[in-house]
Scaffold this active site. Structure first.
Site, PDB file in Angstrom:
ATOM      1  N   CYS A   1       0.768  -1.200   0.229  1.00 39.83           N
ATOM      2  CA  CYS A   1      -0.017  -0.007   0.093  1.00 39.83           C
ATOM      3  C   CYS A   1       0.871   1.192   0.050  1.00 39.83           C
ATOM      4  O   CYS A   1       0.407   2.357  -0.239  1.00 39.83           O
ATOM      5  CB  CYS A   1      -0.919  -0.024   1.276  1.00 39.83           C
ATOM      6  N   ALA A   2       2.064   1.140   0.198  1.00 42.38           N
ATOM      7  CA  ALA A   2       2.986   2.197   0.092  1.00 42.38           C
ATOM      8  C   ALA A   2       3.741   2.466  -0.919  1.00 42.38           C
ATOM      9  O   ALA A   2       4.598   3.490  -1.172  1.00 42.38           O
ATOM     10  CB  ALA A   2       4.104   1.988   1.468  1.00 42.38           C
TER      11      ALA A   2
END
Length: 383
Positions: free
Chosen positions: A158-159
């Site tokens: 998700c980063a």
């Protein structure tokens, strides 16, 4: 605050054509629960397996803040005999689904910056799930857009978008003039829609960001990057075990009958409460330390464009950074419409909630998730 040598020239957004409301999702899930419990009634009554529990739209919204999600395929997800998106297989000479999404988002970003393919030096495809190992999806996107130069894939869950911005920044400092960074996410394809605790979490989308060397006048709006900061910390509390080694783990003979569903067992899993407890302090400390390091006070930040996974998580992070509750203007929400779109969430928020910025005003883009991984990007509008 020092001036930056790299800026964001534009963003793009591709939103899939279908949307599923909580009510629609719950209706399908509960129909599956009724069917499962009826088919397994004897085993349930004998205490061999537990009965499945139904979900509700109220439960979903209270737990997450999600009201709906955009998806690439709706029918397959709501079909209780399948409960997964369906994509017609494409031949090797056709554009892949992920590349198609990224091309749409990339073209919008290029239009917004008044740029063409010849203005871009490289492509980064940064996403939580890639459609294949090779050839790289980024190289396929590069070819479809007609961009010369180079391209590569990267995955930091998700980063990924914030790590992609940092990577693009490094490439520009190494000599590139402009980098296109895209985040195609078909999160519904790695989600177990038969799991009550997570069946509502994800949606599909693609975002794009154009980074460029800060020289001369910008073609349109421009956001200088005042600083980036990345952090990773190993945890299995958010995990997806699907990969090329799965087939090497398949059992044969009599043992094969005892093996669990090889797909369901490898899909997205998380320990939500542990994630909340561990990620909130990690991310809030990352942002606070990064702001201090960059010479920016928290009260100077007009907006926090945070990863869109869970409303309560974002509220806690903003509260820890600001020392008070943030308003919706300060920490905008898009997960109510898009759900969790992994790496793309913070970029959707930035794309949709920045028009009211005046030159000189500062904001923070922050992505965080599995790994654990987190990235903070401090930007200031300059045009």
């Amino acid at each position: 605050m020092k001036n930056s040598d790299v800026r964001i020239a534009a963003t793009g957004l591709y939103t899939p054509p279908h949307s599923i409301s909580n009510d629609e999702l719950v209706s399908a899930f509960n129909a599956y629960v009724d069917q499962f419990n009826e088919e397994n009634s004897a085993a349930i009554e004998a205490g061999k397996i537990p009965a499945l529990q139904k979900s509700s739209a109220e439960f979903i919204e209270k737990a997450s803040g999600i009201k709906s999600r955009h998806v690439m395929d709706k029918d397959g997800i709501l079909d209780i005999s399948r409960m997964a998106p369906y994509f017609e297989p494409r031949s090797n000479d056709q554009l892949s689904v992920l590349a198609e999404m990224a091309v749409n988002a990339g073209r919008e970003a290029m239009r917004n910056a008044d740029l063409t393919a010849k203005d871009i030096d490289g492509v980064i495809c940064a996403a939580s799930n890639l459609q294949r190992a090779y050839p790289a999806i980024a190289v396929e996107i590069q070819a479809a857009l007609g961009i010369d130069g180079y391209a590569f894939d990267m995955n930091v869950a998700c980063a990924s978008a914030t790590f992609g911005i940092e990577t693009g920044l490094g490439l520009i400092r190494a000599g590139a003039k402009r980098i296109l960074m895209v985040n195609p996410e078909i999160c519904t394809a790695h989600l177990n829609f038969r799991d009550r605790d997570s069946h509502f979490i994800f949606g599909d989308v693609c975002t794009a960001v154009i980074l460029e060397r800060a020289e001369g006048e910008a073609n349109g709006e421009a956001w200088e990057i005042l600083g980036t900061r990345l952090k990773t910390q190993f945890s299995s509390n958010i995990r997806n075990n699907f990969g090329f080694l799965n087939q090497a783990e398949r059992k044969t003979g009599e043992d094969a009958d005892q093996q669990r569903d090889p797909f369901t067992d490898k899909l997205f899993k998380q320990e939500g409460r542990k994630v909340f407890k561990e990620v909130v302090p990690m991310v809030s400390a990352l942002i606070s330390e990064h702001l201090e390091e960059t010479g920016v006070n928290a009260d100077q930040v007009k907006r926090f464009w945070l990863h869109q996974a869970n409303l309560s998580m974002n509220e806690f992070i903003a509260r820890k950074v600001l020392g008070r509750d943030a308003t919706r203007e300060e920490a905008p929400v898009v997960l109510d419409e898009y759900a969790n779109t992994s790496s793309a969430g913070s970029i959707i928020a930035f794309h949709k909630h920045r028009e009211d910025f005046a030159p000189g005003e500062v904001g923070v883009i922050c992505g965080f998730g599995a790994g654990y991984s987190a990235g903070s990007v401090i930007v200031r509008k300059i045009a």
